[in-house]
Enzyme design. Structure first.
Site, PDB file in Angstrom:
ATOM      1  N   HIS A 130       0.687  -1.271  -0.028  1.00  0.00           N
ATOM      2  CA  HIS A 130      -0.130  -0.085   0.085  1.00  0.00           C
ATOM      3  C   HIS A 130       0.991   1.093  -0.246  1.00  0.00           C
ATOM      4  O   HIS A 130       0.218   2.376  -0.317  1.00  0.00           O
ATOM      5  CB  HIS A 130      -0.822   0.098   1.163  1.00  0.00           C
ATOM      6  N   GLY A 131       2.004   1.271   0.341  1.00  0.00           N
ATOM      7  CA  GLY A 131       2.961   2.480   0.330  1.00  0.00           C
ATOM      8  C   GLY A 131       4.426   2.220   1.057  1.00  0.00           C
ATOM      9  O   GLY A 131       4.379   1.424   1.819  1.00  0.00           O
TER      10      GLY A 131
END
Length: 489
Positions: A337-338
């Site tokens: 996700h990041g």
């Protein structure tokens, strides 16, 4: 962003549909779909279209190589090549700064300075603007080469069709993760029908409505009490109730934002004869973290299950190995996700919850009324979204202190009461639509009207689509448009 959205709705999509159905040749339709998909991608970031085509070309070749050398050691080199290229692209364009900073912290030095001093160079780490959709199309091409290697699908012989699969604009920039095996028949033998087009338009309009009517409003309210990740507010000025309201609004925003995009992607795909699997199944009615992740972003969960967890051995090699495999999956889920530790912490947080459920909580909740397990899940998810939202650890822990009443912030102020009163009907609708009320109504509408009064059904369906579309366009024109959250991933 508003202008681009209106151009898409009023020019790009109608023109594409018109040209697509004006020709009756499958090859020409594939060419049109590929060209419009590439144009759509280049519209946002023209330079990264080269990266997408290179990724497609590499894995098209890897698939052909693996199939040609199937059953020999050479086939494995095609799989290794696919993994190295795709993971290398992710590492370079998404995680390079994150890896560099953490390696420097680990070794207590600056690796660039050491390298330059050793070789007399002037090398620097470059922080790239994240290529839109790279996390999605990289996973899609990885799943393709793995499935070809496993013998679950045949390698695609046409590069045009493979490039079309990789670049399909319906879901390219924010998912869902569409596996080649899921739409292989659609790629090669799809049959478009008037019913599919109609249902696709309806699904697209529902997704657009969810985005502009609920997600954007919820996002605006969340920012009031939580700030933005790159523009934080002074959290000492908010009350405990405002902190809870803010994170609840973000919980609504991220659900309607991402599920709305998935609805739009599924609808767009269906307009062109593609049938994508569902990506959300009312996750906020879940009664455990395990159940939640069977309902939330299902394409990502199934990817990690089939390509990470099961190949690692799942829970077949003993409890300790099973626990290790579980945390590997949730570490990677967070990292996907990041490039920030808060996402990793968020992923591991759910890993811990799922482990606790397996060991203790499931046994406890079986003895209690279902409302207790449902309340536990909602509270756990809301705290999880706080981990997800704040990339700055100081802001995160300050916000969590406010939520649990461990700060000096006051409990309530009258301003929040005014906000709740002003948004009462909107809030009731947003909460109501988190529940599975639409499917039974949709089935009733279909059975009652389509098969008993066909003409009235089509007129009614068209009217619903038109109302949803006009309301959504009006909201787009009348307000600033927030980009989809999952564009960042």
């Amino acid at each position: 962003m508003v202008f681009a959205s209106l151009i898409f709705l009023t020019v790009f999509l109608p023109l594409h549909l018109l040209l697509y159905y004006a020709v009756d040749n499958k090859t020409y339709r594939n060419i049109l779909l590929t060209l419009f998909s590439l144009a759509f991608y280049a519209w946002g970031e023209p330079v990264w279209i080269i990266l997408l085509i290179i990724s497609a070309l590499v894995d098209y070749g890897n698939g052909r190589w693996i199939e040609h050398f199937r059953g020999t050691v050479h086939a494995k080199w095609g799989l290794i090549s696919s993994l190295l290229v795709n993971l290398g692209l992710l590492a370079t364009f998404k995680y390079n700064v994150f890896l560099y900073e953490n390696l420097n912290a680990l070794f207590g030095t600056d690796l660039c300075e050491n390298f330059n001093a050793l070789f007399g160079t002037d090398w620097k780490i470059t922080k790239y603007a994240l290529p839109i959709g790279i996390s999605f199309y990289s996973f899609q091409t990885i799943s393709y080469t793995v499935d070809v290697y496993r013998g679950e699908v045949k390698a695609q012989k046409s590069f045009l069709r493979f490039l079309m699969f990789v670049s399909l604009f319906h879901q390219l920039v924010a998912g869902p993760i569409v596996r080649y095996s899921d739409i292989e028949d659609n790629i090669n033998n799809r049959k478009e029908t008037a019913y599919d087009i109609s249902q696709g338009i309806l699904r697209f309009c529902i997704g657009l409505f969810k985005k502009v009517f609920i997600a954007n409003v919820a996002g605006g309210l969340a920012i009031l009490y939580m700030g933005e990740p790159n523009n934080p507010i002074d959290l000492s000025t908010i009350t405990v109730a405002e902190a809870w309201f803010g994170i609840l609004m973000f919980s609504l925003q991220i659900y309607y934002d991402f599920s709305g995009y998935s609805d739009m992607a599924i609808g767009l795909g269906r307009m062109f004869g593609f049938h994508y699997y569902e990506n959300f199944n009312y996750p906020y009615i879940a009664k455990s973290a395990t159940d939640f992740w069977r309902r939330w972003h299902m394409s990502l969960g199934s990817f990690f299950r089939d390509y990470i967890y099961i190949p690692l051995g799942g829970n077949r090699k003993g409890k300790l190995r099973g626990y290790f495999n579980l945390f590997v999956v949730w570490f990677l889920t967070g990292l996907w996700h990041g490039a920030s530790w808060n996402f990793v912490l968020w992923g591991l947080y759910f890993g811990v919850l799922i482990l606790l459920e397996r060991l203790i909580l499931n046994k406890v909740f079986k003895r209690l009324p279902a409302i207790f397990s449902h309340a536990y899940l909602l509270i756990a998810v809301v705290f999880g979204w706080a981990l997800f939202y704040f990339e700055d650890s100081a802001q995160l822990f300050q916000f969590l202190e406010i939520m649990v009443g461990a700060s000096e912030n006051t409990l309530w102020n009258f301003k929040l009461g005014l906000v709740l009163k002003e948004h009462a009907y909107w809030l009731a609708l947003a909460v109501l639509l988190c529940l599975p009320i639409y499917p039974p109504f949709g089935r009733w509408f279909e059975n009652k009207l389509r098969f008993q009064s066909g003409l009235f059904y089509w007129w009614s369906l068209g009217l619903i689509q038109l109302i949803l579309l006009l309301v959504s366009i009006a909201l787009l024109v009348g307000d600033s448009f927030n980009p989809f959250i999952y564009y960042r991933f």
